[in-house]
Each structure stands twice: as C-alpha cells, then as structure tokens.
Design a protein around this motif. Structure first.
Motif: not given
Length: 292
Positions: A39, A58-59, A61-66, A171, A286-287
């Motif tokens: 991430t 793995t779907r 990932t985007e929520y951890y990056q920020g 981040s 969203q997911k």
C-alpha cells in the motif's frame, strides 16, 4: 485468505522484492498463487512498517495510500548525496559550524504545511518515466512541488553532525527532502543516514512481524488481519435487511450518515464492502464483497 499483513521491512531490499518474497512463501504453504500487493513503498535503505494486502483486500489499496504516517529519521550534516540518502554518491561536502540551539530552531520550523519538492531519485512519474530512471541517466527530472503537512516534528537526539527526529506527516511527504532542507537551512546540507517508518495511521510497527520471522512461519492465520478489521480508519454503517441486498446489487439509497467513505456491513454484521455517502446522504457502492 483475504486481509492484510503488517510487515517490518528490513534495510537493503526493495518494496517490490519484499512482496515477491511474501508471495513465494504463501505459494509454498498453500500450493497456489495468492494475489498480494503493498500500500506504499519504502526506500531500499529504509526499514519499518509496510501494509501488505492479501486476496480480496488488494482491491482496497487506494484507501490505505492516503493515510498519515510517522517516521524516525537520522540525518548527517555537512554532506549532500545525489539520492538524499546513505546509498547515494556524495556530491558536496561542507564544513558545518551550526550550534545545537540553532539546529533545533531550524528543525522545529518544519512543523507546518508547505510545498515540497520530491528528491530527484524518487518514484514520481514524469511523462511516463520514473524520476529515478531519468536521474540515473544524468537527466535532471522536472519535478513539481506537492503540498505536504508536517503535523509534528520531535527532536530525539542531536550529536553533531548527526541529528535524529520523529516526524508525523501527511501521505506523500518525502522525509529525505526534509532532512536535506534542514541541512540547506543549516548552511551545509545533509542526507538521510537512517529512516524507519513506525506508523501508518493507527497501525504500528510494534504490531508487525519482521520479514525474516514471517518467512519462517507456516501458520499465518494469526498474523492475518481480516478485511472487516483492516479498515479502522473508516466509520462503519450497518444496513437493515433488504438494504444490504440493494447495496450488493450496486443500488444507491439514502442513509442517516454524513458525507464520507464508510465500511458497509449487512444486517447480520458481516462486512460487504465500501460505500461513499454524498452531500445528499445518498450511499453509493464503491467496492462490493458479496458473502461467500
């Protein structure tokens, strides 16, 4: 196997290499390919916390990056390297006659929001190329500054020419750049000698498994944080019966919640996905993670 692992990365390995080692280890245990990812990278010389996503996680990932992060870094004054870190080539050396009191003043001045330039040796993309790929060819990458926020910076030690700081930041902040900027203001430059990531939001390196220890384990279920427990930084919405099915079918509807991103659970308390509530309190799937 769906969830996240908290791994303490050692120095001397790339983040992608770490992922490949974990992937190979999981295949050896379970005799099948398991999808995994990370991430957010850590530099080759850096150590510390990495969040590894596994399977369906793995779907996410985007929520951890920020997420905000915490680091402990040691800089050395009087030397500048081309990579801003210990693995780079020393390109300038200057005598540093700064007092400890003045250095403290400079360090503490970085508790602020400002536009920061990434190091030339970074993973930033420039016209489809990574900045470090251009830098290695002797091309000066045209890097654009990014707004970053340093929530706190704490001085842990000063033993000139070395200084160690703990930084809690937004981040995308480059600690190597901060250390160099401190050196620039000190009038003699600096590079990052050691760097350790200690936290990602509420996740702590104290709860992580060192990579070597992880690779020796064959029972990894206790180390896996399941998806429903892997998003503590998101508020939770539990849907009534009927509305949970509508969510799983991608339908939108009104909920009694404020604007934001939420973990969504069905009427039995089972995690079923991520939803976004807009300003009109309409929930948008969203997911979606249908129950098996």
């Amino acid at each position: 196997m769906d969830g996240i692992f908290l791994i303490d990365k050692p120095a001397g390995i790339t983040s992608n290499n770490l992922v490949q080692k974990i992937k190979k280890h999981l295949k050896n245990i379970y005799n099948t390919d398991i999808k995994i990812g990370h991430t957010g990278t850590l530099d080759f010389f850096a150590t510390g916390l990495m969040i590894i996503t596994v399977g369906k996680a793995t779907r996410l990932t985007e929520y951890y990056q920020g997420l905000d992060k915490e680091y402990i870094a040691t800089g050395e004054l009087g030397k500048i390297t081309d990579t801003y870190d210990i693995n780079g080539k020393v390109i300038k050396e200057r005598e540093c006659n700064i007092s400890e009191e003045k250095l403290r003043e400079i360090i503490l001045s970085f508790q602020k929001e400002y536009l920061q330039y990434p190091p030339p040796y970074s993973a930033k993309r420039i016209k489809g190329k990574r900045a470090y790929q251009l830098a290695k060819k002797g091309i000066q990458p045209e890097l654009k500054p990014k707004k970053v926020k340093i929530y706190s910076i704490e001085i842990l030690d000063i033993s000139l020419p070395f200084f160690t700081v703990k930084i809690y930041c937004s981040s995308g902040t480059y600690i190597r750049s901060i250390i160099k900027e401190i050196g620039d203001l000190a009038g003699c430059g600096a590079y990052t000698k050691e760097l350790r990531r200690t936290k990602i939001d509420s996740f702590s390196v104290e709860d992580a498994l060192p990579l070597n220890e992880f690779l020796q384990k064959t029972d990894l279920q206790n180390a896996l944080i399941p998806i429903e427990n892997a998003l503590p930084f998101m508020e939770k919405i539990q849907l009534d019966e009927g509305f949970d099915k509508r969510f799983l079918h991608g339908q939108r509807f009104r909920v009694p919640a404020q604007k934001g991103i939420y973990r969504i659970y069905d009427h039995t308390g089972k995690f079923i996905g991520i939803g976004k509530v807009d300003e009109n309190r309409i929930l948008h799937p969203q997911k979606v993670f249908p129950p098996e």
